[in-house]
Design an enzyme around this catalytic site. Sequence first.
Site, short mmCIF file in Angstrom:
data_model
loop_
_atom_site.label_atom_id
_atom_site.label_comp_id
_atom_site.label_asym_id
_atom_site.label_seq_id
_atom_site.Cartn_x
_atom_site.Cartn_y
_atom_site.Cartn_z
N HIS A 1 -29.29 -11.94 33.80
CA HIS A 1 -29.30 -10.60 34.42
C HIS A 1 -29.92 -10.61 35.83
CE1 HIS A 1 -27.81 -8.86 30.78
NE2 HIS A 1 -28.90 -9.14 30.08
N ASP B 1 -23.58 -14.52 25.60
CA ASP B 1 -24.67 -13.61 25.24
C ASP B 1 -24.10 -12.24 24.85
OD1 ASP B 1 -27.93 -13.39 25.96
OD2 ASP B 1 -26.88 -11.46 26.13
N HIS C 1 -25.02 -9.47 25.88
CA HIS C 1 -24.96 -8.62 27.08
C HIS C 1 -24.16 -9.30 28.20
CE1 HIS C 1 -28.79 -7.65 24.97
NE2 HIS C 1 -28.40 -6.41 25.20
N ASP D 1 -27.99 -13.36 20.84
CA ASP D 1 -28.22 -11.96 20.43
C ASP D 1 -26.94 -11.24 19.99
OD1 ASP D 1 -27.50 -12.18 23.10
OD2 ASP D 1 -29.08 -10.86 23.86
ZN LIG Z 1 -28.62 -10.56 25.82
#
Ligand SMILES: [Zn+2]
Length: 343
Positions: A158, A193, A195, A282
């Site tokens: 991120h 991931d 996200h 995740d």
């Molecule tokens: Zn994540």
Amino acid sequence: MKAFYAEEQKRHDPKAFLSSGAQKPNPEKPERVERLLAGAKAAGCTIERPRDHGLGPVAAVHTPEYLDFLEHIFARWQRIEGASAEVIPNIHPIARDGSYPASAVGQAGYHMADTACPISSETWQSALWSAWSAVEAAGAVMSGAPAAYALCRPPGHHAFADVAGGFCFINNSAVAAQVLRKNAARVAILDVDLHHGNGTQGIFYARPDVLTVSLHADPVRFYPFFWGHADERGEGPGLGYNLNLPLARKSGDAPFLEALDVAFQRIRAFAPEVLVVALGLDAFEGDPFGGLSVTTPGFSRIGEAIAGLGLPTVIVQEGGYLCDELGDNLTAFLTGFGGGRRR
Ligand SMILES: [Zn+2]
């Protein structure tokens, strides 16, 4: 497979973050390291300490202004009367076309996307060693290892060139990809991931030499909201070199593996010489974030499928939060990957 990790990476210990406006314990806990180390060892990895690689490989993907901020902001913050124990922003520019602020508070808002990445006295060193683990893994693959694993914590995907966010400070996957570019004309990054890898996308958005592909929960109602949509394809010379594959919330193994096949088609067409896997765990059905429903055997199949690409591979740890199966999920991925290699 060699795995890389340094003890300093555990010192960063963020206390809180805001979730839907409520203060909650920060889930990016040092304990993640213990679970992931156990998972890597169970998969047969030998753990090695990375060397100090200096600022060079980090500065190759982040701006000097941002790295100066990360290194010095904690000490500056301490001089503000009544300031919080950790650096947490409380104001952000709605667009980044204004002046660069001189104040610590202004710079925190400029360089931090959200409240999930508090900076303490330990953060800079932990983030640097995390990046050096990625550099070392990239080096091992450049020296001929078919694959290497970097236990990167804090995670990185991120983080943009000059913005921290979502528990991330230095973009370890991007650092690894840029190191690999020394020997390879084309590098692909595959981000699995939960996200969207918004920082990684941002860093390489205008470049045709690093293909970025991300599978993730549909950001229409999920972090990081503003990025990760299917129509983000790159810009300028990088147009067509970014592929986002958003998945419906709670998608399990079958739709994840189907999307992975689409990712593989694009990666094969790009014909990279080397692959970076941004390995978040995740997407697991029992992860506290609860966005997707990949199972533990599912991670094994994902690892096996990725190995089927037959590319030298640097595996970089991203997310995956505390749950009983965190270590098992890493073991499953790495074991599946090894099985796919031998096939
Ligand atoms: Zn994540």
